[in-house]
Design a protein around this motif. Sequence first.
Motif, PDB file in Angstrom:
ATOM      1  N   ARG A 295      -7.760  -1.657  -2.772  1.00 37.81           N
ATOM      2  CA  ARG A 295      -8.082  -2.950  -3.387  1.00 37.81           C
ATOM      3  C   ARG A 295      -9.171  -3.710  -2.625  1.00 37.81           C
ATOM      4  NH1 ARG A 295      -3.213  -4.080  -6.450  1.00 37.81           N
ATOM      5  NH2 ARG A 295      -2.763  -2.051  -7.411  1.00 37.81           N
TER       6      ARG A 295
ATOM      7  N   SER B 284       0.833  -1.205   0.000  1.00 37.58           N
ATOM      8  CA  SER B 284       0.000   0.000   0.000  1.00 37.58           C
ATOM      9  C   SER B 284       0.864   1.251   0.000  1.00 37.58           C
ATOM     10  CB  SER B 284      -0.947  -0.009   1.202  1.00 37.58           C
ATOM     11  OG  SER B 284      -1.783  -1.151   1.181  1.00 37.58           O
TER      12      SER B 284
ATOM     13  N   HIS C 135     -11.379  -6.474  -4.292  1.00 41.35           N
ATOM     14  CA  HIS C 135     -10.817  -7.799  -4.526  1.00 41.35           C
ATOM     15  C   HIS C 135     -10.736  -8.606  -3.227  1.00 41.35           C
ATOM     16  CE1 HIS C 135      -9.990  -6.325  -8.492  1.00 41.35           C
ATOM     17  NE2 HIS C 135      -9.195  -5.387  -8.030  1.00 41.35           N
TER      18      HIS C 135
END
Length: 462
Positions: free
Chosen positions: A413, A383, A416
Amino acid sequence: MTVLHTDIAVIGAGTAGLAAYRAARAAGQRAVLIEGGPYGTTCARVGCMPSKLLIAAAEAAHEARHAAPFGVRVGSVSVDGRAVMARVRAERDRFVGFVVNSVESIPAEDRLLGYARFIDNTTLQVGDVQVQARRVVIATGSRPALSEAFRALGDRLVVNDDVFAWEDLPKRVAVFGPGVIGLELGQALARLGVEVRVFGARGGVGPLSDPAIRDYARQAFQQEFYLDPNAKVQEMQREGDQVRIRYLGLDQQEHDEHFDYVLAATGRTPNVDQLGLENTTLARDARGVPLFDPLTLQCGDSPVFIAGDANHVLPLLHEAADEGKAAGENAARYPQLQPMARRAPIAVVFSDPQIAMVGLRHADLPAGQYVVGKVSFEDQGRSRVMLRNRGLMHVYAEQGSGRLLGAEWVGPRAEHIAHLLAWACQQQLTIGQMLDMPFYHPVVEEGLRTALRDAASQLIAG
Protein backbone atom coordinates in the motif's frame (compact mmCIF):
# COMPACT_ATOMS: atom_id res chain seq x y z
CA MET A 1 4.32 30.42 -47.41
CA THR A 2 1.68 31.23 -44.78
CA VAL A 3 2.63 33.46 -41.84
CA LEU A 4 0.77 33.00 -38.55
CA HIS A 5 1.06 35.65 -35.82
CA THR A 6 0.39 34.73 -32.20
CA ASP A 7 1.20 35.85 -28.68
CA ILE A 8 2.40 32.43 -27.52
CA ALA A 9 3.45 29.34 -29.46
CA VAL A 10 3.37 26.08 -27.50
CA ILE A 11 5.42 23.25 -29.04
CA GLY A 12 3.97 19.89 -27.99
CA ALA A 13 0.41 18.86 -27.13
CA GLY A 14 1.19 16.50 -24.26
CA THR A 15 0.42 17.05 -20.59
CA ALA A 16 2.75 20.05 -20.19
CA GLY A 17 1.82 21.59 -23.55
CA LEU A 18 -1.91 21.37 -22.95
CA ALA A 19 -1.50 22.95 -19.51
CA ALA A 20 0.63 25.74 -20.98
CA TYR A 21 -1.86 26.45 -23.76
CA ARG A 22 -4.81 26.60 -21.35
CA ALA A 23 -2.91 28.86 -18.94
CA ALA A 24 -1.98 31.23 -21.74
CA ARG A 25 -5.57 31.38 -22.99
CA ALA A 26 -6.87 31.90 -19.44
CA ALA A 27 -4.54 34.89 -19.20
CA GLY A 28 -6.19 36.40 -22.27
CA GLN A 29 -3.38 35.67 -24.72
CA ARG A 30 -3.66 34.31 -28.24
CA ALA A 31 -1.95 30.90 -28.31
CA VAL A 32 -1.28 28.22 -30.89
CA LEU A 33 -0.63 24.57 -29.99
CA ILE A 34 1.81 22.79 -32.31
CA GLU A 35 2.02 18.98 -32.47
CA GLY A 36 3.95 16.83 -34.93
CA GLY A 37 2.81 13.39 -33.80
CA PRO A 38 -0.54 11.84 -32.90
CA TYR A 39 -2.56 13.46 -30.14
CA GLY A 40 -2.54 11.69 -26.80
CA THR A 41 -0.16 12.14 -23.88
CA THR A 42 2.76 9.86 -23.06
CA CYS A 43 0.91 8.83 -19.91
CA ALA A 44 -2.24 7.71 -21.74
CA ARG A 45 -0.63 6.27 -24.87
CA VAL A 46 2.57 4.48 -23.76
CA GLY A 47 3.16 5.26 -20.09
CA CYS A 48 1.20 5.29 -16.84
CA MET A 49 -2.12 3.87 -17.96
CA PRO A 50 -1.21 0.97 -20.29
CA SER A 51 1.50 -0.17 -17.89
CA LYS A 52 -1.02 -0.28 -15.05
CA LEU A 53 -3.37 -2.29 -17.25
CA LEU A 54 -0.63 -4.89 -17.79
CA ILE A 55 0.21 -4.85 -14.08
CA ALA A 56 -3.46 -5.36 -13.18
CA ALA A 57 -3.61 -8.52 -15.31
CA ALA A 58 -0.35 -9.74 -13.75
CA GLU A 59 -1.69 -9.15 -10.23
CA ALA A 60 -4.86 -11.11 -11.03
CA ALA A 61 -2.78 -14.09 -12.18
CA HIS A 62 -0.46 -13.83 -9.18
CA GLU A 63 -3.30 -13.66 -6.64
CA ALA A 64 -4.99 -16.67 -8.21
CA ARG A 65 -1.78 -18.71 -7.99
CA HIS A 66 -1.21 -17.76 -4.36
CA ALA A 67 -4.68 -18.25 -2.87
CA ALA A 68 -3.87 -21.60 -1.21
CA PRO A 69 -2.36 -20.14 2.03
CA PHE A 70 -5.78 -18.57 2.72
CA GLY A 71 -7.44 -21.98 2.41
CA VAL A 72 -8.81 -21.06 -1.02
CA ARG A 73 -8.31 -23.74 -3.65
CA VAL A 74 -7.99 -22.52 -7.23
CA GLY A 75 -7.46 -24.88 -10.14
CA SER A 76 -4.61 -24.48 -12.57
CA VAL A 77 -4.16 -20.87 -13.64
CA SER A 78 -3.58 -20.18 -17.31
CA VAL A 79 -2.88 -16.84 -18.97
CA ASP A 80 -4.40 -16.05 -22.36
CA GLY A 81 -1.79 -13.67 -23.72
CA ARG A 82 -3.99 -12.49 -26.59
CA ALA A 83 -6.85 -11.67 -24.23
CA VAL A 84 -4.51 -9.85 -21.85
CA MET A 85 -3.07 -7.68 -24.61
CA ALA A 86 -6.48 -7.10 -26.21
CA ARG A 87 -7.74 -5.55 -22.97
CA VAL A 88 -4.55 -3.52 -22.54
CA ARG A 89 -4.89 -2.06 -26.03
CA ALA A 90 -8.65 -1.50 -25.80
CA GLU A 91 -8.53 0.29 -22.46
CA ARG A 92 -5.40 2.18 -23.52
CA ASP A 93 -7.24 3.41 -26.61
CA ARG A 94 -10.14 4.48 -24.40
CA PHE A 95 -7.86 6.62 -22.23
CA VAL A 96 -6.16 8.06 -25.30
CA GLY A 97 -9.58 8.84 -26.74
CA PHE A 98 -10.40 11.07 -23.77
CA VAL A 99 -7.20 13.05 -24.35
CA VAL A 100 -7.76 13.30 -28.11
CA ASN A 101 -11.30 14.56 -27.56
CA SER A 102 -9.96 17.17 -25.17
CA VAL A 103 -7.37 18.38 -27.68
CA GLU A 104 -9.86 18.40 -30.55
CA SER A 105 -12.19 20.56 -28.47
CA ILE A 106 -9.58 23.32 -28.80
CA PRO A 107 -10.53 25.71 -31.63
CA ALA A 108 -9.09 24.57 -34.96
CA GLU A 109 -7.39 27.93 -35.51
CA ASP A 110 -5.38 27.35 -32.31
CA ARG A 111 -4.05 23.97 -33.45
CA LEU A 112 -1.24 23.43 -35.93
CA LEU A 113 -0.10 19.98 -37.09
CA GLY A 114 3.56 19.56 -37.94
CA TYR A 115 7.05 19.49 -36.46
CA ALA A 116 8.38 22.88 -35.37
CA ARG A 117 11.91 24.18 -35.90
CA PHE A 118 13.27 27.45 -34.58
CA ILE A 119 14.35 30.05 -37.12
CA ASP A 120 15.20 32.42 -34.28
CA ASN A 121 14.12 32.75 -30.64
CA THR A 122 10.47 33.46 -31.42
CA THR A 123 10.03 32.39 -35.05
CA LEU A 124 9.14 28.80 -35.89
CA GLN A 125 8.84 26.92 -39.15
CA VAL A 126 6.07 24.31 -39.16
CA GLY A 127 5.81 22.75 -42.63
CA ASP A 128 4.85 25.57 -44.96
CA VAL A 129 3.64 27.76 -42.09
CA GLN A 130 5.88 30.31 -40.40
CA VAL A 131 4.79 31.06 -36.83
CA GLN A 132 5.81 34.45 -35.54
CA ALA A 133 5.25 34.52 -31.78
CA ARG A 134 6.04 36.93 -29.01
CA ARG A 135 6.89 34.08 -26.61
CA VAL A 136 7.45 30.31 -26.98
CA VAL A 137 6.90 27.35 -24.64
CA ILE A 138 8.86 24.15 -25.37
CA ALA A 139 6.89 21.12 -24.15
CA THR A 140 8.12 18.40 -26.50
CA GLY A 141 8.41 15.57 -23.97
CA SER A 142 10.96 12.76 -24.07
CA ARG A 143 11.63 9.40 -25.69
CA PRO A 144 13.45 6.19 -24.65
CA ALA A 145 17.24 6.51 -24.68
CA LEU A 146 18.96 3.79 -26.71
CA SER A 147 22.65 2.99 -27.14
CA GLU A 148 24.09 1.75 -30.43
CA ALA A 149 24.52 -1.73 -28.96
CA PHE A 150 20.73 -2.03 -28.74
CA ARG A 151 19.99 -0.59 -32.18
CA ALA A 152 21.83 -3.49 -33.84
CA LEU A 153 19.04 -5.82 -32.61
CA GLY A 154 16.53 -4.45 -35.12
CA ASP A 155 12.92 -5.43 -34.49
CA ARG A 156 13.97 -7.73 -31.64
CA LEU A 157 14.55 -4.57 -29.62
CA VAL A 158 11.50 -3.01 -27.96
CA VAL A 159 10.87 -0.10 -25.64
CA ASN A 160 7.85 0.37 -23.40
CA ASP A 161 6.02 2.07 -26.28
CA ASP A 162 6.22 -1.17 -28.29
CA VAL A 163 5.14 -3.54 -25.51
CA PHE A 164 1.61 -2.16 -25.51
CA ALA A 165 1.23 -2.84 -29.23
CA TRP A 166 1.87 -6.58 -28.78
CA GLU A 167 -1.02 -8.82 -29.79
CA ASP A 168 0.28 -11.72 -27.73
CA LEU A 169 2.81 -12.29 -24.97
CA PRO A 170 6.25 -13.61 -25.96
CA LYS A 171 7.91 -16.55 -24.26
CA ARG A 172 11.23 -15.00 -23.14
CA VAL A 173 12.25 -11.35 -22.65
CA ALA A 174 15.49 -9.78 -21.43
CA VAL A 175 14.93 -6.43 -19.70
CA PHE A 176 17.81 -3.97 -19.51
CA GLY A 177 17.38 -1.37 -16.79
CA PRO A 178 15.83 -2.16 -13.36
CA GLY A 179 14.49 1.36 -12.96
CA VAL A 180 10.82 2.26 -12.65
CA ILE A 181 9.80 1.06 -16.13
CA GLY A 182 12.03 -2.03 -16.13
CA LEU A 183 10.84 -3.20 -12.71
CA GLU A 184 7.16 -2.64 -13.39
CA LEU A 185 7.10 -4.28 -16.81
CA GLY A 186 9.63 -6.99 -15.94
CA GLN A 187 7.65 -8.18 -12.92
CA ALA A 188 4.33 -7.93 -14.74
CA LEU A 189 5.58 -10.02 -17.66
CA ALA A 190 7.06 -12.60 -15.27
CA ARG A 191 3.73 -12.94 -13.44
CA LEU A 192 1.98 -13.41 -16.77
CA GLY A 193 4.16 -16.41 -17.53
CA VAL A 194 6.92 -14.79 -19.59
CA GLU A 195 10.42 -15.99 -18.68
CA VAL A 196 12.20 -12.78 -17.75
CA ARG A 197 15.77 -11.74 -17.02
CA VAL A 198 16.31 -8.20 -15.69
CA PHE A 199 19.83 -6.79 -16.08
CA GLY A 200 21.21 -3.64 -14.48
CA ALA A 201 24.55 -1.89 -14.77
CA ARG A 202 25.16 0.22 -11.65
CA GLY A 203 23.44 -1.59 -8.78
CA GLY A 204 20.25 0.44 -8.82
CA VAL A 205 16.79 -0.90 -8.01
CA GLY A 206 14.01 1.48 -9.01
CA PRO A 207 14.71 5.08 -7.95
CA LEU A 208 15.93 4.12 -4.44
CA SER A 209 18.99 5.86 -2.97
CA ASP A 210 18.88 4.45 0.59
CA PRO A 211 21.32 1.47 0.56
CA ALA A 212 19.38 -0.57 3.13
CA ILE A 213 16.04 -0.12 1.35
CA ARG A 214 17.64 -0.81 -2.01
CA ASP A 215 19.18 -4.06 -0.72
CA TYR A 216 15.86 -5.17 0.75
CA ALA A 217 14.07 -4.45 -2.52
CA ARG A 218 16.69 -6.34 -4.51
CA GLN A 219 16.33 -9.45 -2.35
CA ALA A 220 12.53 -9.26 -2.42
CA PHE A 221 12.36 -9.11 -6.22
CA GLN A 222 15.06 -11.75 -6.69
CA GLN A 223 12.81 -14.22 -4.87
CA GLU A 224 10.28 -13.85 -7.69
CA PHE A 225 12.19 -13.26 -10.93
CA TYR A 226 15.77 -13.01 -12.16
CA LEU A 227 17.24 -9.62 -11.27
CA ASP A 228 20.92 -8.71 -11.42
CA PRO A 229 21.47 -4.99 -10.78
CA ASN A 230 25.20 -5.40 -11.52
CA ALA A 231 24.97 -7.66 -14.56
CA LYS A 232 28.08 -8.80 -16.43
CA VAL A 233 26.82 -9.21 -19.99
CA GLN A 234 29.60 -10.61 -22.16
CA GLU A 235 27.88 -10.73 -25.55
CA MET A 236 24.56 -9.73 -27.10
CA GLN A 237 23.72 -10.33 -30.74
CA ARG A 238 20.83 -10.93 -33.09
CA GLU A 239 20.38 -14.53 -34.27
CA GLY A 240 17.44 -15.00 -36.61
CA ASP A 241 14.27 -13.96 -34.84
CA GLN A 242 15.91 -14.08 -31.43
CA VAL A 243 18.62 -12.36 -29.41
CA ARG A 244 21.47 -14.38 -27.96
CA ILE A 245 22.91 -13.11 -24.67
CA ARG A 246 25.93 -14.51 -22.87
CA TYR A 247 26.27 -13.33 -19.27
CA LEU A 248 27.81 -14.20 -15.93
CA GLY A 249 24.87 -15.10 -13.71
CA LEU A 250 24.19 -14.51 -10.03
CA ASP A 251 25.54 -18.02 -9.49
CA GLN A 252 28.87 -16.84 -11.00
CA GLN A 253 28.39 -19.31 -13.86
CA GLU A 254 28.36 -18.34 -17.52
CA HIS A 255 24.93 -18.54 -19.16
CA ASP A 256 24.14 -18.56 -22.87
CA GLU A 257 20.45 -17.90 -23.55
CA HIS A 258 18.12 -16.82 -26.33
CA PHE A 259 15.27 -14.32 -25.99
CA ASP A 260 12.37 -13.32 -28.20
CA TYR A 261 12.87 -9.65 -27.35
CA VAL A 262 15.18 -7.28 -25.52
CA LEU A 263 13.23 -4.60 -23.67
CA ALA A 264 15.40 -1.51 -23.23
CA ALA A 265 14.35 0.51 -20.18
CA THR A 266 17.59 2.44 -19.85
CA GLY A 267 16.24 5.94 -19.32
CA ARG A 268 14.73 8.68 -21.46
CA THR A 269 16.13 11.59 -23.41
CA PRO A 270 14.48 15.00 -23.97
CA ASN A 271 12.96 15.65 -27.41
CA VAL A 272 14.93 18.80 -28.15
CA ASP A 273 17.48 17.66 -30.73
CA GLN A 274 15.27 18.27 -33.78
CA LEU A 275 14.03 21.73 -32.78
CA GLY A 276 16.77 23.73 -34.48
CA LEU A 277 17.88 25.25 -31.19
CA GLU A 278 21.22 26.06 -32.83
CA ASN A 279 19.36 28.86 -34.59
CA THR A 280 18.50 30.52 -31.27
CA THR A 281 20.58 32.40 -28.72
CA LEU A 282 19.73 29.87 -26.00
CA ALA A 283 22.62 28.38 -24.03
CA ARG A 284 22.33 24.61 -23.76
CA ASP A 285 23.70 21.85 -21.54
CA ALA A 286 25.58 18.73 -22.67
CA ARG A 287 22.29 17.02 -23.62
CA GLY A 288 21.24 19.96 -25.77
CA VAL A 289 18.55 21.10 -23.30
CA PRO A 290 18.32 24.91 -22.94
CA LEU A 291 19.57 26.19 -19.60
CA PHE A 292 16.58 27.40 -17.61
CA ASP A 293 15.39 28.61 -14.22
CA PRO A 294 13.65 25.64 -12.50
CA LEU A 295 11.17 27.96 -10.76
CA THR A 296 10.19 30.33 -13.57
CA LEU A 297 11.04 27.83 -16.37
CA GLN A 298 12.52 30.71 -18.40
CA CYS A 299 15.44 29.84 -20.69
CA GLY A 300 18.14 32.38 -19.86
CA ASP A 301 16.70 35.89 -20.19
CA SER A 302 14.79 35.03 -23.37
CA PRO A 303 11.02 34.91 -23.98
CA VAL A 304 11.33 31.10 -24.27
CA PHE A 305 10.15 28.69 -21.55
CA ILE A 306 10.54 24.92 -21.20
CA ALA A 307 8.25 22.55 -19.27
CA GLY A 308 7.58 18.87 -18.64
CA ASP A 309 9.75 15.94 -19.68
CA ALA A 310 11.59 18.13 -22.19
CA ASN A 311 13.53 19.79 -19.37
CA HIS A 312 14.24 16.40 -17.74
CA VAL A 313 13.95 17.63 -14.15
CA LEU A 314 10.98 15.65 -12.78
CA PRO A 315 9.51 13.49 -15.57
CA LEU A 316 6.18 12.80 -13.86
CA LEU A 317 2.68 13.62 -15.07
CA HIS A 318 1.67 15.84 -12.15
CA GLU A 319 4.96 17.74 -12.37
CA ALA A 320 4.50 18.20 -16.13
CA ALA A 321 1.02 19.62 -15.55
CA ASP A 322 2.30 22.02 -12.89
CA GLU A 323 5.24 23.11 -15.02
CA GLY A 324 3.10 23.56 -18.11
CA LYS A 325 0.69 25.80 -16.22
CA ALA A 326 3.56 27.84 -14.75
CA ALA A 327 5.29 28.16 -18.13
CA GLY A 328 2.07 29.27 -19.81
CA GLU A 329 1.37 31.85 -17.12
CA ASN A 330 4.91 33.23 -17.21
CA ALA A 331 4.88 33.37 -21.00
CA ALA A 332 1.67 35.39 -20.74
CA ARG A 333 3.03 37.84 -18.16
CA TYR A 334 6.59 38.08 -19.56
CA PRO A 335 8.79 39.89 -18.58
CA GLN A 336 7.10 40.03 -15.15
CA LEU A 337 7.66 36.45 -14.00
CA GLN A 338 6.32 34.54 -11.01
CA PRO A 339 8.29 31.60 -9.57
CA MET A 340 6.21 28.43 -9.29
CA ALA A 341 5.58 26.78 -5.94
CA ARG A 342 6.97 23.27 -6.22
CA ARG A 343 4.97 20.55 -4.51
CA ALA A 344 6.61 18.08 -2.15
CA PRO A 345 8.40 15.40 -4.23
CA ILE A 346 6.56 12.08 -4.46
CA ALA A 347 7.41 9.00 -6.52
CA VAL A 348 5.79 5.56 -6.66
CA VAL A 349 6.79 2.33 -8.41
CA PHE A 350 3.80 0.04 -8.98
CA SER A 351 5.74 -3.15 -8.37
CA ASP A 352 4.87 -5.72 -5.69
CA PRO A 353 5.93 -4.84 -3.07
CA GLN A 354 5.55 -1.23 -4.11
CA ILE A 355 8.38 1.29 -3.88
CA ALA A 356 7.87 4.89 -2.79
CA MET A 357 9.96 7.98 -2.11
CA VAL A 358 8.78 11.25 -0.58
CA GLY A 359 10.55 14.52 0.19
CA LEU A 360 14.34 14.48 0.37
CA ARG A 361 16.05 11.36 -0.93
CA HIS A 362 18.47 9.62 1.42
CA ALA A 363 21.28 10.65 -0.92
CA ASP A 364 20.37 14.34 -0.48
CA LEU A 365 19.99 14.43 3.32
CA PRO A 366 22.21 16.89 5.26
CA ALA A 367 24.99 14.78 6.80
CA GLY A 368 24.73 14.40 10.58
CA GLN A 369 21.55 16.46 10.84
CA TYR A 370 18.87 13.77 10.68
CA VAL A 371 17.62 10.61 12.35
CA VAL A 372 16.13 7.54 10.69
CA GLY A 373 12.90 5.96 11.94
CA LYS A 374 12.57 2.35 10.81
CA VAL A 375 9.88 -0.29 10.49
CA SER A 376 9.74 -3.74 8.94
CA PHE A 377 6.41 -4.78 7.47
CA GLU A 378 7.21 -8.48 7.87
CA ASP A 379 5.44 -8.66 11.25
CA GLN A 380 3.09 -5.71 10.79
CA GLY A 381 -0.43 -6.86 11.69
CA ARG A 382 -2.58 -5.96 8.69
CA SER A 383 0.24 -6.80 6.26
CA ARG A 384 0.47 -10.34 7.68
CA VAL A 385 -3.31 -10.73 7.56
CA MET A 386 -3.19 -10.04 3.82
CA LEU A 387 0.05 -12.02 3.29
CA ARG A 388 1.55 -8.83 1.86
CA ASN A 389 4.16 -8.62 4.61
CA ARG A 390 7.27 -7.81 2.64
CA GLY A 391 8.72 -4.38 3.21
CA LEU A 392 11.11 -2.01 4.99
CA MET A 393 10.58 1.72 5.58
CA HIS A 394 12.99 4.48 6.57
CA VAL A 395 11.55 7.86 7.65
CA TYR A 396 13.98 10.80 7.85
CA ALA A 397 13.50 13.58 10.44
CA GLU A 398 15.52 16.72 11.05
CA GLN A 399 17.50 16.71 14.27
CA GLY A 400 16.50 19.66 16.41
CA SER A 401 13.27 20.76 14.75
CA GLY A 402 11.85 17.25 14.44
CA ARG A 403 10.48 18.12 11.00
CA LEU A 404 9.78 15.32 8.52
CA LEU A 405 12.39 15.52 5.76
CA GLY A 406 11.41 12.54 3.65
CA ALA A 407 11.16 8.77 3.39
CA GLU A 408 12.14 5.84 1.21
CA TRP A 409 10.58 2.42 1.48
CA VAL A 410 9.38 -0.75 -0.13
CA GLY A 411 6.17 -2.33 1.12
CA PRO A 412 2.40 -2.84 0.82
CA ARG A 413 0.00 0.00 0.00
CA ALA A 414 2.95 2.35 -0.51
CA GLU A 415 1.07 4.41 -3.10
CA HIS A 416 -1.41 5.49 -0.41
CA ILE A 417 1.03 6.03 2.45
CA ALA A 418 3.18 8.11 0.07
CA HIS A 419 0.39 10.65 -0.25
CA LEU A 420 0.07 11.00 3.53
CA LEU A 421 3.80 11.63 3.84
CA ALA A 422 3.92 14.02 0.88
CA TRP A 423 1.13 16.10 2.42
CA ALA A 424 3.00 16.10 5.74
CA CYS A 425 6.24 17.17 4.02
CA GLN A 426 4.52 19.97 2.13
CA GLN A 427 2.95 21.25 5.36
CA GLN A 428 6.36 20.94 7.10
CA LEU A 429 4.89 18.85 9.90
CA THR A 430 7.06 17.54 12.71
CA ILE A 431 7.19 13.90 13.74
CA GLY A 432 5.32 14.85 16.91
CA GLN A 433 2.52 16.54 14.98
CA MET A 434 2.20 13.50 12.74
CA LEU A 435 1.94 11.18 15.73
CA ASP A 436 -0.89 13.36 17.06
CA MET A 437 -2.92 12.38 13.96
CA PRO A 438 -5.39 9.45 14.16
CA PHE A 439 -4.33 5.95 13.12
CA TYR A 440 -7.08 3.38 12.73
CA HIS A 441 -6.66 -0.31 13.63
CA PRO A 442 -5.91 -2.63 11.92
CA VAL A 443 -4.37 -0.86 8.92
CA VAL A 444 -1.03 -0.89 7.10
CA GLU A 445 -0.56 2.76 8.13
CA GLU A 446 0.14 1.53 11.65
CA GLY A 447 3.51 0.49 10.25
CA LEU A 448 4.15 4.13 9.40
CA ARG A 449 3.28 5.05 13.00
CA THR A 450 5.90 2.56 14.23
CA ALA A 451 8.56 4.25 12.07
CA LEU A 452 7.47 7.69 13.31
CA ARG A 453 7.68 6.52 16.93
CA ASP A 454 11.18 5.18 16.28
CA ALA A 455 12.20 8.55 14.84
CA ALA A 456 10.61 10.38 17.76
CA SER A 457 12.56 8.32 20.32
CA GLN A 458 15.81 9.20 18.60
CA LEU A 459 14.92 12.89 18.40
CA ILE A 460 14.29 12.90 22.15
CA ALA A 461 17.58 11.11 22.80
CA GLY A 462 19.36 13.56 20.52
